[in-house]
Motif scaffolding. Structure first.
Motif, PDB file in Angstrom:
ATOM      1  N   LEU A 306      30.881 -49.968  -9.324  1.00  0.00           N
ATOM      2  CA  LEU A 306      29.737 -50.378  -8.510  1.00  0.00           C
ATOM      3  C   LEU A 306      28.556 -50.868  -9.340  1.00  0.00           C
ATOM      4  O   LEU A 306      27.808 -51.755  -8.905  1.00  0.00           O
ATOM      5  CB  LEU A 306      29.286 -49.205  -7.625  1.00  0.00           C
ATOM      6  N   SER A 307      28.375 -50.305 -10.542  1.00  0.00           N
ATOM      7  CA  SER A 307      27.138 -50.578 -11.288  1.00  0.00           C
ATOM      8  C   SER A 307      27.381 -51.173 -12.668  1.00  0.00           C
ATOM      9  O   SER A 307      26.478 -51.154 -13.504  1.00  0.00           O
ATOM     10  CB  SER A 307      26.326 -49.285 -11.434  1.00  0.00           C
ATOM     11  N   PHE A 308      28.575 -51.716 -12.911  1.00  0.00           N
ATOM     12  CA  PHE A 308      28.874 -52.252 -14.236  1.00  0.00           C
ATOM     13  C   PHE A 308      27.852 -53.298 -14.652  1.00  0.00           C
ATOM     14  O   PHE A 308      27.524 -54.211 -13.912  1.00  0.00           O
ATOM     15  CB  PHE A 308      30.272 -52.873 -14.271  1.00  0.00           C
ATOM     16  N   ASP A 309      27.340 -53.141 -15.862  1.00  0.00           N
ATOM     17  CA  ASP A 309      26.420 -54.109 -16.454  1.00  0.00           C
ATOM     18  C   ASP A 309      26.720 -54.159 -17.942  1.00  0.00           C
ATOM     19  O   ASP A 309      26.433 -53.214 -18.681  1.00  0.00           O
ATOM     20  CB  ASP A 309      24.964 -53.700 -16.216  1.00  0.00           C
ATOM     21  N   GLY A 310      27.304 -55.263 -18.394  1.00  0.00           N
ATOM     22  CA  GLY A 310      27.687 -55.394 -19.787  1.00  0.00           C
ATOM     23  C   GLY A 310      26.572 -55.806 -20.717  1.00  0.00           C
ATOM     24  O   GLY A 310      26.819 -56.085 -21.893  1.00  0.00           O
ATOM     25  N   ASN A 311      25.339 -55.846 -20.206  1.00  0.00           N
ATOM     26  CA  ASN A 311      24.196 -56.250 -21.031  1.00  0.00           C
ATOM     27  C   ASN A 311      23.354 -55.073 -21.501  1.00  0.00           C
ATOM     28  O   ASN A 311      22.498 -55.245 -22.373  1.00  0.00           O
ATOM     29  CB  ASN A 311      23.292 -57.206 -20.248  1.00  0.00           C
ATOM     30  N   LYS A 312      23.572 -53.901 -20.931  1.00  0.00           N
ATOM     31  CA  LYS A 312      22.752 -52.735 -21.260  1.00  0.00           C
ATOM     32  C   LYS A 312      23.592 -51.701 -21.982  1.00  0.00           C
ATOM     33  O   LYS A 312      24.572 -51.194 -21.431  1.00  0.00           O
ATOM     34  CB  LYS A 312      22.150 -52.116 -19.991  1.00  0.00           C
ATOM     35  N   TRP A 313      23.216 -51.382 -23.227  1.00  0.00           N
ATOM     36  CA  TRP A 313      23.930 -50.358 -23.968  1.00  0.00           C
ATOM     37  C   TRP A 313      23.792 -49.021 -23.241  1.00  0.00           C
ATOM     38  O   TRP A 313      22.707 -48.619 -22.836  1.00  0.00           O
ATOM     39  CB  TRP A 313      23.372 -50.225 -25.389  1.00  0.00           C
ATOM     40  N   GLY A 314      24.910 -48.332 -23.081  1.00  0.00           N
ATOM     41  CA  GLY A 314      24.903 -47.014 -22.464  1.00  0.00           C
ATOM     42  C   GLY A 314      24.993 -47.022 -20.955  1.00  0.00           C
ATOM     43  O   GLY A 314      25.265 -45.980 -20.348  1.00  0.00           O
ATOM     44  N   GLN A 315      24.761 -48.189 -20.333  1.00  0.00           N
ATOM     45  CA  GLN A 315      24.788 -48.286 -18.877  1.00  0.00           C
ATOM     46  C   GLN A 315      26.107 -47.795 -18.296  1.00  0.00           C
ATOM     47  O   GLN A 315      26.138 -47.132 -17.257  1.00  0.00           O
ATOM     48  CB  GLN A 315      24.544 -49.738 -18.457  1.00  0.00           C
ATOM     49  N   ASN A 316      27.204 -48.107 -18.971  1.00  0.00           N
ATOM     50  CA  ASN A 316      28.527 -47.774 -18.450  1.00  0.00           C
ATOM     51  C   ASN A 316      29.141 -46.560 -19.159  1.00  0.00           C
ATOM     52  O   ASN A 316      30.327 -46.287 -18.974  1.00  0.00           O
ATOM     53  CB  ASN A 316      29.452 -48.985 -18.631  1.00  0.00           C
ATOM     54  N   GLY A 317      28.319 -45.867 -19.957  1.00  0.00           N
ATOM     55  CA  GLY A 317      28.796 -44.697 -20.689  1.00  0.00           C
ATOM     56  C   GLY A 317      27.913 -43.484 -20.459  1.00  0.00           C
ATOM     57  O   GLY A 317      27.958 -42.873 -19.393  1.00  0.00           O
ATOM     58  N   PRO A 318      27.071 -43.114 -21.448  1.00  0.00           N
ATOM     59  CA  PRO A 318      26.217 -41.927 -21.288  1.00  0.00           C
ATOM     60  C   PRO A 318      25.292 -41.996 -20.084  1.00  0.00           C
ATOM     61  O   PRO A 318      25.098 -40.995 -19.386  1.00  0.00           O
ATOM     62  CB  PRO A 318      25.419 -41.910 -22.598  1.00  0.00           C
ATOM     63  N   TYR A 319      24.707 -43.181 -19.836  1.00  0.00           N
ATOM     64  CA  TYR A 319      23.810 -43.288 -18.685  1.00  0.00           C
ATOM     65  C   TYR A 319      24.580 -43.159 -17.374  1.00  0.00           C
ATOM     66  O   TYR A 319      24.058 -42.624 -16.393  1.00  0.00           O
ATOM     67  CB  TYR A 319      23.055 -44.625 -18.705  1.00  0.00           C
ATOM     68  N   LEU A 320      25.810 -43.625 -17.360  1.00  0.00           N
ATOM     69  CA  LEU A 320      26.628 -43.541 -16.136  1.00  0.00           C
ATOM     70  C   LEU A 320      26.897 -42.090 -15.761  1.00  0.00           C
ATOM     71  O   LEU A 320      26.671 -41.684 -14.617  1.00  0.00           O
ATOM     72  CB  LEU A 320      27.949 -44.292 -16.344  1.00  0.00           C
ATOM     73  N   VAL A 321      27.394 -41.297 -16.718  1.00  0.00           N
ATOM     74  CA  VAL A 321      27.701 -39.905 -16.379  1.00  0.00           C
ATOM     75  C   VAL A 321      26.426 -39.148 -16.039  1.00  0.00           C
ATOM     76  O   VAL A 321      26.441 -38.238 -15.190  1.00  0.00           O
ATOM     77  CB  VAL A 321      28.490 -39.222 -17.518  1.00  0.00           C
ATOM     78  N   SER A 322      25.325 -39.507 -16.677  1.00  0.00           N
ATOM     79  CA  SER A 322      24.041 -38.858 -16.359  1.00  0.00           C
ATOM     80  C   SER A 322      23.613 -39.186 -14.937  1.00  0.00           C
ATOM     81  O   SER A 322      23.112 -38.308 -14.209  1.00  0.00           O
ATOM     82  CB  SER A 322      22.960 -39.296 -17.356  1.00  0.00           C
ATOM     83  N   ARG A 323      23.774 -40.442 -14.529  1.00  0.00           N
ATOM     84  CA  ARG A 323      23.384 -40.839 -13.161  1.00  0.00           C
ATOM     85  C   ARG A 323      24.196 -40.079 -12.116  1.00  0.00           C
ATOM     86  O   ARG A 323      23.638 -39.544 -11.144  1.00  0.00           O
ATOM     87  CB  ARG A 323      23.598 -42.344 -12.955  1.00  0.00           C
ATOM     88  N   VAL A 324      25.502 -40.034 -12.312  1.00  0.00           N
ATOM     89  CA  VAL A 324      26.374 -39.403 -11.316  1.00  0.00           C
ATOM     90  C   VAL A 324      26.089 -37.915 -11.210  1.00  0.00           C
ATOM     91  O   VAL A 324      25.912 -37.378 -10.106  1.00  0.00           O
ATOM     92  CB  VAL A 324      27.855 -39.649 -11.665  1.00  0.00           C
ATOM     93  N   VAL A 325      26.050 -37.224 -12.337  1.00  0.00           N
ATOM     94  CA  VAL A 325      25.808 -35.782 -12.304  1.00  0.00           C
ATOM     95  C   VAL A 325      24.383 -35.483 -11.837  1.00  0.00           C
ATOM     96  O   VAL A 325      24.135 -34.486 -11.153  1.00  0.00           O
ATOM     97  CB  VAL A 325      26.086 -35.151 -13.684  1.00  0.00           C
ATOM     98  N   GLY A 326      23.439 -36.379 -12.172  1.00  0.00           N
ATOM     99  CA  GLY A 326      22.066 -36.205 -11.692  1.00  0.00           C
ATOM    100  C   GLY A 326      21.988 -36.232 -10.186  1.00  0.00           C
ATOM    101  O   GLY A 326      21.248 -35.447  -9.580  1.00  0.00           O
ATOM    102  N   ARG A 327      22.746 -37.141  -9.559  1.00  0.00           N
ATOM    103  CA  ARG A 327      22.763 -37.177  -8.088  1.00  0.00           C
ATOM    104  C   ARG A 327      23.412 -35.924  -7.518  1.00  0.00           C
ATOM    105  O   ARG A 327      22.959 -35.382  -6.504  1.00  0.00           O
ATOM    106  CB  ARG A 327      23.502 -38.428  -7.610  1.00  0.00           C
ATOM    107  N   LEU A 328      24.461 -35.441  -8.199  1.00  0.00           N
ATOM    108  CA  LEU A 328      25.125 -34.234  -7.716  1.00  0.00           C
ATOM    109  C   LEU A 328      24.233 -33.002  -7.879  1.00  0.00           C
ATOM    110  O   LEU A 328      24.339 -32.049  -7.105  1.00  0.00           O
ATOM    111  CB  LEU A 328      26.433 -34.019  -8.478  1.00  0.00           C
ATOM    112  N   LYS A 329      23.371 -33.038  -8.879  1.00  0.00           N
ATOM    113  CA  LYS A 329      22.470 -31.905  -9.106  1.00  0.00           C
ATOM    114  C   LYS A 329      21.540 -31.701  -7.923  1.00  0.00           C
ATOM    115  O   LYS A 329      21.097 -30.583  -7.652  1.00  0.00           O
ATOM    116  CB  LYS A 329      21.667 -32.140 -10.387  1.00  0.00           C
ATOM    117  N   MET A 330      21.253 -32.799  -7.238  1.00  0.00           N
ATOM    118  CA  MET A 330      20.396 -32.707  -6.055  1.00  0.00           C
ATOM    119  C   MET A 330      21.153 -32.169  -4.842  1.00  0.00           C
ATOM    120  O   MET A 330      20.571 -31.850  -3.832  1.00  0.00           O
ATOM    121  CB  MET A 330      19.820 -34.087  -5.720  1.00  0.00           C
TER     122      MET A 330
END
Length: 421
Positions: A306-330
């Motif tokens: 849904l959010s793939f962006d090949g221009n931003k470092w970390g967008q599809n790696g560390p930032y991705l897992v942080s976003r998903v777990v951050g939403r679940l934390k709520m």
């Protein structure tokens, strides 16, 4: 999770323990800041003379007796691998439309997207390898670079992995290491009976019946913007999710020093940083430990598509897992249903990428020696592995007596050329 507990038998012992621990923490904290500042202002001092990492030398293995014809073919393949790795990166400052056009023209050259005789055997080879061995822990790594760039640092990761897990199994998903050169690199381990193999991945199989199946089909048609970051790097972020979803186990980056057995860990991801009150602020995907078909892996792949962006470092790696777990934390009830644990930074990321130079250096001062001893004592407690942040540290020389030098020395198998890597 981040609190330290001490049971006291007598008031004197309790007081001594508290004072001793406070002294260690004071030394570590003070020296951490000192070394961080020194590392930042003197980073040039830790750069090796060579601009690139040295590959494994023949001290590890004997050269296979290839015929001249076969050896010439292997050399041609390796040259092609290097060309692919260097040239298959889009030019900067292109528009999205221009980059997609470039990608469509270059598609036939992207070996990682191709299916081959070896890749089509991926699932059968993985199952045969795992089923024929009594694996205490299943490990997976990826290697998307040319085989001749798999150097001593990466080999130390394998050594320390098997020192801590002699009955573990490691599968390296790599087209470039699934070659005679790759066999040669791994020979020192396989000859001693350690369970390691490189297997060419079949991405269509890995992504089949997952949330990224359609995304990958569109990519192969040239209908996706690959971005400015090398596509293989972003695909590595996805491959680790898919292989754990298909088989379960532990994914590890190749820039780790493993210190402790992982067999007690289940369905876990590590925090890279925490706030003052102990809540995580950033997760990382360099280590992932999950059961087969774990729902959190599914959510990670959904987010990737849904959010793939090949221009931003970390967008599809560390930032991705942080976003998903951050939403679940709520949504605490959903997190509980998904059944996973966020481990503290001390588990896998005891030093961040800014301070990693301090782990490679050894100053001839009493203060620095005390800091190293205190830090090693701290790491011996709750740390399973140390991430070396290879992007920042690959050109740093390991100095004798440094934290990294002592960790490798204590956890290696062959221990060859530690201080020349």
């Amino acid at each position: 999770m981040f609190d330290y507990y001490r049971k006291n038998r007598t008031r004197k012992i309790h007081l001594f323990s508290v004072l001793s621990f406070a002294l260690i923490i004071s030394i570590v904290t003070f020296s951490d800041n000192l070394i961080s500042n020194f590392s930042s202002s003197h980073s040039i001092a830790f750069v090796s003379k060579s601009s690139s990492q040295q590959p494994l030398q023949s001290t590890f293995v004997h050269k296979p007796n290839f015929s001249k014809k076969k050896e010439t073919h292997i050399i041609k393949e390796e040259v092609q691998d290097i060309d692919d790795h260097v040239n298959l990166v889009p030019p900067f400052n292109l528009t999205v439309e221009q980059r997609i056009s470039w990608f469509k023209k270059k598609l036939p050259e992207f070996s990682i997207l191709k299916s081959s005789r070896l890749s089509r055997q991926f699932n059968s080879r993985v199952n045969k390898f795992l089923n024929s061995r009594n694996c205490r822990v299943k490990f997976f790594m990826t290697w998307i670079s040319p085989a001749n760039t798999f150097g001593r640092r990466e080999f130390f990761a394998l050594e320390t992995l098997f020192k801590s897990h002699p009955k573990g199994c490691l599968i390296i998903l790599s087209r470039t290491l699934d070659t005679p050169r790759g066999v040669k690199i791994l020979n020192p381990l396989t000859e001693l009976g350690y369970n390691v193999v490189s297997v060419t991945p079949e991405l269509s199989f890995l992504f089949n019946r997952t949330p990224v199946e359609t995304w990958y089909a569109d990519l192969k048609k040239g209908n996706k913007d690959p971005g400015e970051i090398p596509l293989a790097q972003n695909l590595s972020n996805l491959i680790r999710l898919a292989v754990l979803y298909k088989y379960g186990g532990v994914y590890l980056d190749t820039d780790f020093i493993i210190l402790k057995d992982f067999s007690s860990l289940r369905n876990s991801i590590g925090a890279q940083s925490v706030s003052a009150n102990g809540n995580w602020t950033r997760l990382n995907n360099a280590v992932l430990i999950f059961d087969r078909k774990h729902p959190l892996l599914y959510k990670f792949m959904e987010e990737f598509a849904l959010s793939f962006d090949g221009n931003k470092w970390g967008q599809n790696g560390p930032y991705l897992v942080s976003r998903v777990v951050g939403r679940l934390k709520m949504m605490s009830t959903e997190k509980y249903q998904l059944n996973f644990t966020v481990l503290p930074p001390i588990s896998f990321y005891p030093v961040d990428w800014v301070r990693i130079p301090g782990f490679f250096m050894k100053l001839n001062t009493r203060t620095h020696s005390r800091w190293i001893d205190a830090k090693l004592l701290q790491l011996s407690g709750e740390t399973y592995g140390v991430h070396l942040w290879n992007k920042q540290s690959s050109n740093m020389r390991i100095e004798k007596g440094s934290i990294i030098g002592r960790l490798i020395s204590d956890h290696c198998l062959f221990c060859k050329d530690i201080y020349s890597s």
